[in-house]
Design an enzyme around this catalytic site. Structure first.
Site, short mmCIF file in Angstrom:
data_model
loop_
_atom_site.label_atom_id
_atom_site.label_comp_id
_atom_site.label_asym_id
_atom_site.label_seq_id
_atom_site.Cartn_x
_atom_site.Cartn_y
_atom_site.Cartn_z
CG HIS A 107 21.40 -7.03 36.86
ND1 HIS A 107 20.27 -7.37 36.17
CD2 HIS A 107 20.97 -6.39 37.97
CE1 HIS A 107 19.20 -6.99 36.85
NE2 HIS A 107 19.59 -6.39 37.93
CB CYS B 107 24.67 -0.09 36.42
SG CYS B 107 25.01 1.21 37.61
CD GLU C 55 26.76 -6.19 40.33
OE1 GLU C 55 25.59 -5.83 40.58
OE2 GLU C 55 27.74 -5.75 40.94
#
Ligand code: SF4
Length: 281
Positions: free
Chosen positions: A75, A97, A127
């Protein structure tokens, strides 16, 4: 009775890469302790599997002994943690990611070009926390943010969002922001994996009479699937379960068409077990 598993099914690329990186970190550091800061991905079964391979969870970076291995989650992580990890001489593996990284780059480019950034996301989600930590000019969207936003500071801020939001919610938020700041630049950054899963629910056949969402209660993209199901098919029963053991088969009685949707971090065997429980009942 028809039972169908919706696609996409099983891990998205970001989750799959994060898990591979964690195993790589373990393999490359046989004499070290290996810790993930928080949940590597939001699924408890994955976390438990990692623990079996001696990859532990640390909730606070200060709990990790100096010189050991830290894995940052898929995240993203707050910027200040890089400095702390360096001071503690930790060996760093970052499983962020690429989609989240891309959002961070967009934020960085815009702030460097002297723009404000309005960030739509969930307060406290890793995130969102990672993106908000980048610069003071990144502002979290809240219900009253537009009343306090000073348009004279920047009449064309970037509007960006957490990758795992609902495509239904974000549409109305974008419209609201554009009414208040007509020149705001909208970057719809819901990731493909999240969007496709929600679109599969939106386009369900009319005869579906039960929607089962399989995933972890910590997973943002999984929880959004249930919300999208409830909002788009209010007449259809829908529920979320972590795994087959949570499925009370009484809800499947007299159903003609059951669909199984799943979050991007739900292991494939957990989804298959839910399917098998229903068809073998
Ligand atoms: S859900 Fe989307 S943003 Fe999150 S890890 Fe998967 S691809 Fe990346």
């Amino acid at each position: 009775m028809k039972v169908e598993i919706l696609k996409p099914k099983a891990y998205c690329a970001g989750v799959s890469n994060a898990i591979k990186l964690a195993y790589k970190a373990r393999e490359e550091n046989p004499n070290k302790k290996v810790y993930v800061l928080g949940m590597l991905v939001h699924n408890n079964f994955v976390v438990e599997e990692l623990k079996k391979k001696d990859i532990q969870v640390a909730l606070d970076i200060n709990a990790i002994p100096n010189g050991e291995v830290i894995i940052f989650s898929a995240h993203g992580h707050k910027r200040e943690l890089d400095e702390i990890a360096k001071q503690k001489n930790l060996i760093i593996y970052d499983s962020v990611c690429p989609k989240v990284l891309n959002n961070m780059k967009l934020i960085e480019d815009n702030v460097k070009a002297d723009h404000y950034v309005i960030y739509i996301g969930q307060k406290g989600h890793p995130e969102a926390e990672a993106c908000l930590s980048l610069y003071n000019k990144v502002i979290l969207y809240t219900n009253n943010i537009l009343n306090n936003y000073h348009i004279e500071n920047d009449d064309s801020p970037l509007v960006i969002n957490q990758t795992t939001l609902s495509i239904l919610d974000i549409k109305s938020i974008h419209e609201e922001i554009l009414r208040a700041i007509p020149k705001a630049r909208i970057a719809n950054e819901i990731c493909g994996s999240t969007r496709l899963r929600q679109e599969a629910i939106l386009s369900l056949d009319k005869d579906v009479d039960l929607i089962i969402v399989v995933g972890d209660n910590n997973s943002s993209n999984t929880k959004r699937l249930l919300e999208v199901a409830e909002a788009s098919h209010p007449e259809v029963a829908s529920l979320m379960i972590a795994d087959a053991s949570e499925l009370d088969m009484r809800i499947c009685a007299n159903k003609n068409h059951i669909v199984i949707s799943s979050g991007a971090s739900t292991p494939e065997d957990i989804i298959d077990a839910v399917y098998n429980k229903i068809v073998n009942y």
